[in-house]
Design a protein around this motif. Sequence first.
Motif, PDB file in Angstrom:
ATOM      1  N   VAL A   2       7.596  14.687 -25.182  1.00 41.93           N
ATOM      2  CA  VAL A   2       7.694  16.123 -25.339  1.00 41.93           C
ATOM      3  C   VAL A   2       6.597  16.436 -26.475  1.00 41.93           C
ATOM      4  N   ASP A  57       8.480  26.320 -25.935  1.00 40.25           N
ATOM      5  CA  ASP A  57       8.518  24.827 -26.320  1.00 40.25           C
ATOM      6  C   ASP A  57       9.557  24.437 -27.279  1.00 40.25           C
ATOM      7  N   ARG A 101      12.546  15.952 -31.122  1.00 39.53           N
ATOM      8  CA  ARG A 101      12.781  15.142 -29.831  1.00 39.53           C
ATOM      9  C   ARG A 101      13.986  14.768 -29.875  1.00 39.53           C
ATOM     10  N   ILE A 104      15.908  17.915 -28.216  1.00 37.71           N
ATOM     11  CA  ILE A 104      15.488  17.712 -26.662  1.00 37.71           C
ATOM     12  C   ILE A 104      16.449  16.645 -26.015  1.00 37.71           C
ATOM     13  N   CYS A 140       5.506  23.628 -22.010  1.00 36.61           N
ATOM     14  CA  CYS A 140       5.509  22.530 -22.320  1.00 36.61           C
ATOM     15  C   CYS A 140       6.890  21.868 -21.785  1.00 36.61           C
ATOM     16  N   PHE A 141       8.028  21.677 -22.500  1.00 35.81           N
ATOM     17  CA  PHE A 141       9.504  21.374 -22.195  1.00 35.81           C
ATOM     18  C   PHE A 141       9.812  22.534 -21.347  1.00 35.81           C
ATOM     19  N   GLN A 145      11.614  23.705 -17.397  1.00 34.95           N
ATOM     20  CA  GLN A 145      12.640  24.331 -17.320  1.00 34.95           C
ATOM     21  C   GLN A 145      12.579  25.682 -16.807  1.00 34.95           C
ATOM     22  N   ARG A 168      10.792  16.397 -14.358  1.00 32.51           N
ATOM     23  CA  ARG A 168      11.752  17.030 -14.656  1.00 32.51           C
ATOM     24  C   ARG A 168      12.576  17.934 -13.794  1.00 32.51           C
TER      25      ARG A 168
END
Length: 255
Positions: A2, A57, A101, A104, A140-141, A145, A168
């Motif tokens: 991440v 993010d 992190r 997350i 990013c993450f 999503q 993911r």
Amino acid sequence: MVAICYSNDARPPLPPIVGGSTDEGDLVLTAADGNRFKAYAARAATPSGAGIVIIPDPRGVHPFYKDLARQFAQAGVDAVAIDYLGRTAGMSERPDDFDYRAHIGQTRPDTISADVAAGIAYLRSPAGGAPASVFTVGFCFGGAQSWRQSAAQPGLAGSIGFYGIPSRVRDVIPLMRAPLLLLLAGNDQATTPEDFAQFDRELTEAGVPHQLVVYEGAPHSFFDRSFEQHKDASADAWRQLLAFIREHTRQPARA
């Protein structure tokens, strides 16, 4: 892995269409399960019929994403940025040593989708502008999503993601309905070109409408006004974003 995409000094590049925005400001939204979280919204002064939920993010609703919401509004797209980490991190300001992190690691796709759904509901209300078509965009993450929302949100017009990681989202490919736009950094250390090529094949085989754009040589987080050497990639990413939104926005019926 991440990564934290943007520092507090980062700002999104300017969109090619600059108009006006109105009703900008901080919000607290409530998901269907009762979770309350921070958000930031901006209304388009000249709406196009489109709205967008910004999935940041891990830093959440910080200056980059507030600026981005305003820029979408200036381009005619009602926007709201949401903070999906609020479930464990709360709504207070986060210190520089905040353990992103760890938080997350406590997220779940279903609870992120519940928070996105609250953002969509806000946009579809009179307060949010009630656009005809709602999209998601993530970084990013949040990029992965955003792609997941293609499978999670009924009636979503499209899902856009920067720098997402295919692993993911692979489990929900068979459930995807909304078209995808994948804006990828060619020099992203979090994944590989081979992984994206495989993801492209998997989406094609599943019949998921999608567009994949790779910016060769661009690093993770290239979509940043301070990256002078990547301004052409940033400008093209805006063009791709707005063209995708225009293509998939339903025009309201005539009275």
